[in-house]
Design a protein around this motif. Structure first.
Motif, mmCIF file in Angstrom:
data_model
loop_
_atom_site.group_PDB
_atom_site.id
_atom_site.type_symbol
_atom_site.label_atom_id
_atom_site.label_comp_id
_atom_site.label_asym_id
_atom_site.label_seq_id
_atom_site.Cartn_x
_atom_site.Cartn_y
_atom_site.Cartn_z
ATOM 1 N N GLU A 360 57.366 26.485 -57.057
ATOM 2 C CA GLU A 360 56.807 27.768 -57.505
ATOM 3 C C GLU A 360 56.542 28.723 -56.348
ATOM 4 N N GLY A 361 56.956 28.337 -55.157
ATOM 5 C CA GLY A 361 56.841 29.238 -54.014
ATOM 6 C C GLY A 361 55.435 29.467 -53.526
ATOM 7 N N THR A 362 54.530 28.486 -53.735
ATOM 8 C CA THR A 362 53.153 28.638 -53.243
ATOM 9 C C THR A 362 52.869 27.769 -52.018
ATOM 10 N N ALA A 363 53.879 27.151 -51.446
ATOM 11 C CA ALA A 363 53.671 26.235 -50.322
ATOM 12 C C ALA A 363 53.194 26.970 -49.079
ATOM 13 N N ILE A 364 52.356 26.274 -48.288
ATOM 14 C CA ILE A 364 51.926 26.834 -47.001
ATOM 15 C C ILE A 364 52.421 26.018 -45.823
ATOM 16 N N TYR A 365 53.057 24.855 -46.057
ATOM 17 C CA TYR A 365 53.556 24.092 -44.924
ATOM 18 C C TYR A 365 54.770 24.807 -44.330
ATOM 19 N N PRO A 366 55.304 24.351 -43.187
ATOM 20 C CA PRO A 366 56.383 25.095 -42.530
ATOM 21 C C PRO A 366 57.588 25.312 -43.442
ATOM 22 N N LEU A 367 58.054 26.551 -43.472
ATOM 23 C CA LEU A 367 59.128 26.985 -44.349
ATOM 24 C C LEU A 367 60.203 27.712 -43.551
ATOM 25 N N LEU A 368 61.419 27.738 -44.089
ATOM 26 C CA LEU A 368 62.480 28.498 -43.444
ATOM 27 C C LEU A 368 62.240 29.994 -43.602
ATOM 28 N N ARG A 369 62.615 30.745 -42.570
ATOM 29 C CA ARG A 369 62.560 32.202 -42.633
ATOM 30 C C ARG A 369 63.763 32.725 -43.429
ATOM 31 N N ASN A 370 63.699 34.001 -43.772
ATOM 32 C CA ASN A 370 64.803 34.603 -44.524
ATOM 33 C C ASN A 370 66.133 34.489 -43.795
ATOM 34 N N ASN A 371 66.101 34.674 -42.471
ATOM 35 C CA ASN A 371 67.354 34.639 -41.714
ATOM 36 C C ASN A 371 67.846 33.221 -41.431
ATOM 37 N N GLU A 372 67.129 32.210 -41.936
ATOM 38 C CA GLU A 372 67.515 30.811 -41.749
ATOM 39 C C GLU A 372 67.991 30.156 -43.045
ATOM 40 N N LEU A 373 68.056 30.918 -44.119
ATOM 41 C CA LEU A 373 68.323 30.342 -45.436
ATOM 42 C C LEU A 373 69.806 30.044 -45.652
ATOM 43 N N PRO A 374 70.088 29.107 -46.545
ATOM 44 C CA PRO A 374 71.486 28.860 -46.921
ATOM 45 C C PRO A 374 72.135 30.123 -47.501
ATOM 46 N N THR A 375 73.451 30.156 -47.413
ATOM 47 C CA THR A 375 74.201 31.327 -47.879
ATOM 48 C C THR A 375 74.827 31.118 -49.255
ATOM 49 N N ASN A 376 74.804 29.900 -49.790
ATOM 50 C CA ASN A 376 75.480 29.625 -51.059
ATOM 51 C C ASN A 376 74.523 29.347 -52.217
ATOM 52 N N GLN A 377 73.248 29.675 -52.030
ATOM 53 C CA GLN A 377 72.255 29.545 -53.094
ATOM 54 C C GLN A 377 71.108 30.491 -52.768
ATOM 55 N N ARG A 378 70.598 31.190 -53.777
ATOM 56 C CA ARG A 378 69.489 32.112 -53.521
ATOM 57 C C ARG A 378 68.191 31.344 -53.345
ATOM 58 N N PHE A 379 67.552 31.556 -52.204
ATOM 59 C CA PHE A 379 66.220 31.021 -51.916
ATOM 60 C C PHE A 379 65.367 32.148 -51.352
ATOM 61 N N LEU A 380 64.067 31.921 -51.363
ATOM 62 C CA LEU A 380 63.110 32.854 -50.782
ATOM 63 C C LEU A 380 62.605 32.295 -49.470
ATOM 64 N N GLY A 381 62.644 33.089 -48.417
ATOM 65 C CA GLY A 381 62.110 32.660 -47.135
ATOM 66 C C GLY A 381 60.843 33.408 -46.781
ATOM 67 N N ILE A 382 60.167 32.932 -45.752
ATOM 68 C CA ILE A 382 59.084 33.729 -45.191
ATOM 69 C C ILE A 382 59.698 34.776 -44.275
ATOM 70 N N ASP A 383 58.919 35.774 -43.907
ATOM 71 C CA ASP A 383 59.455 36.873 -43.121
ATOM 72 C C ASP A 383 59.937 36.403 -41.750
ATOM 73 N N ASP A 384 60.945 37.082 -41.254
ATOM 74 C CA ASP A 384 61.600 36.648 -40.026
ATOM 75 C C ASP A 384 60.698 36.718 -38.801
ATOM 76 N N ASP A 385 59.660 37.540 -38.840
ATOM 77 C CA ASP A 385 58.772 37.660 -37.681
ATOM 78 C C ASP A 385 57.584 36.703 -37.745
ATOM 79 N N MET A 386 57.605 35.765 -38.692
ATOM 80 C CA MET A 386 56.514 34.803 -38.834
ATOM 81 C C MET A 386 56.923 33.448 -38.282
ATOM 82 N N GLU A 387 55.954 32.743 -37.721
ATOM 83 C CA GLU A 387 56.187 31.361 -37.321
ATOM 84 C C GLU A 387 56.264 30.487 -38.572
ATOM 85 N N PRO A 388 57.016 29.384 -38.523
ATOM 86 C CA PRO A 388 57.138 28.547 -39.719
ATOM 87 C C PRO A 388 55.806 28.059 -40.279
#
Length: 407
Positions: A360-388
């Motif tokens: 549900e996208g409520t996690a706070i543990y380390p997550l991939l940024r938008n610029n680190e996401l896979p290209t063949n499936q839509r996912f939501l990342g944290i902002d690129d200027d944030m630490e994981p």
């Protein structure tokens, strides 16, 4: 917790340009053993721990919704964990690929190294520990993944000086088909070796238990709810109830079948506010509902308080009819508002929903940024200027502030 992001509100765009909370100074984390005799001044996270490798345990990996394995177009999470530092034996390749062609990896919780790492993250960031989700449908499991994870969490909490609590989720329970009270009491008796851990939280001299879902899971009746809470209190438990966010209005209206009699028996209430507001109307919710209506009612009822905070939400991969990024994080602004608001109200403890809820996208543990996401499936990342781990840092700072308020 199961999905409650379906009641939504529009949100306004506010940019938060730094991973450091606005108006705060980063303070050195205290990773020594927490005081496990009280919930006061603590910050706990909800820990789903329901992820598995394909075909592991009961076959539900929670990485997917309708296939045995995660596949492009068949995935049950909207965000992707950053698995840097995870034990290799706990990981598996997925079909989701980066621009380089490299496959991203998911993990299983039924691997002690993962649970150990997660509790180490909590300790390193000053988070007090976790409420371990205990789903009603798995209570009768005598061994296997869920029992393994309880034992892994117990060992890790002891190792890293954290606390933990068992939290029962009423989803799957029904008064018409099962004796919920007897099931809970039997399960707690069977878990004696886990509950007897020095890391298991106590409050007001009693071991703590939470029951989540009254006013939400209506298959458990009011009379059954009264019986459950009464039996647990008679057995010596300090009982927290996770309840629907408009609990006080329900109590006042006192309609037939309403859960007011259950709420009144609780030692502590924790209104479930995920999806109850967005970035644009949070302040009104805080100033009215939380600071006045709820706070006054709890004081008059002599019931203690826990406030839920959540960083944002998105569940469109698991629920295709849902809007992608329905509750934007706004680069941490939305979360920081709630953390500041919760600390200001000085509840007994803050509940972070959730540590690992990427479904549900409520996690706070380390997550991939938008610029680190896979290209063949839509996912939501944290902002690129944030630490994981930016959201864990925010939570840890709020934990320090709440602890100071209770001193």
């Amino acid at each position: 917790m199961t999905s409650l992001l379906y009641c939504v509100a529009a949100v306004a765009l506010i940019r938060f340009g730094s991973c450091t909370p606005m108006g705060t100074q980063q303070t050195e984390r205290q990773v020594s053993t927490i005081d496990r005799t009280t919930l006061n001044g603590k910050f706990f996270v909800g820990y789903q721990a329901w992820f598995r490798k394909p075909f592991e345990d009961n076959g539900n990996s929670h990485w997917t919704t309708d296939e045995p394995t995660p596949e492009v177009g068949h995935v049950g999470v909207d965000m992707v964990p950053n698995v840097t530092g995870y034990p290799p034996e706990c990981l598996f390749d997925t079909p989701f690929t980066l621009a380089s062609g490299k496959a991203i990896q998911f993990y299983t919780n039924d691997c002690e190294g993962v649970v150990d790492l997660h509790f180490k993250m909590m300790a390193d960031h000053g988070i007090s520990g976790a409420f371990l989700q205990r789903f009603y449908g798995y209570i009768n499991e005598a061994n296997g993944g869920w029992i393994n994870i309880l034992n892994f969490a117990k060992t890790a909490a002891e190792k890293y000086g954290r606390g933990f609590v068992i939290e029962y989720d009423l989803n799957g329970a029904a008064t018409s088909s099962t004796n919920v009270t007897a099931t809970f009491l039997a399960d707690l008796a069977a878990l004696g070796s886990i509950i007897s851990s020095p890391a298991y939280m106590r409050h007001n001299g009693k071991p703590v238990i939470e029951i989540w879902g009254f006013g939400i899971v209506t298959e458990v009746t009011v009379d059954d709810g009264v019986a459950i809470v009464t039996a647990l209190k008679n057995a010596g438990w300090y009982v927290i109830l996770g309840v629907q966010q408009a609990w006080h209005a329900e109590l006042v209206q006192n309609q037939p079948g309403s859960y007011g009699p259950v709420y009144q028996l609780a030692d502590m209430l924790q209104p479930w506010t995920v999806g109850a507001y967005g970035n644009d109307n949070y302040q009104d919710f805080h100033d009215g509902r939380q600071a006045v209506e709820d706070a006054t009612a709890l004081r008059d009822m002599d019931i203690e308080s826990s406030i839920v905070v959540w960083p944002g939400g998105s569940s469109s991969n698991a629920n295709p009819n849902e809007v992608f990024d329905h509750f934007p994080r706004f680069n941490g602004t939305f979360y920081q508002k709630q953390l500041d608001g919760a600390v200001n109200l000085k509840p007994n403890f803050i509940f972070g929903a959730m540590f690992d809820e990427v479904n549900e996208g409520t996690a706070i543990y380390p997550l991939l940024r938008n610029n680190e996401l896979p290209t063949n499936q839509r996912f939501l990342g944290i902002d690129d200027d944030m630490e994981p781990d930016a959201y864990m840092k925010m939570a840890g700072e709020a934990s320090l502030q709440l602890a100071a308020a209770w001193q």
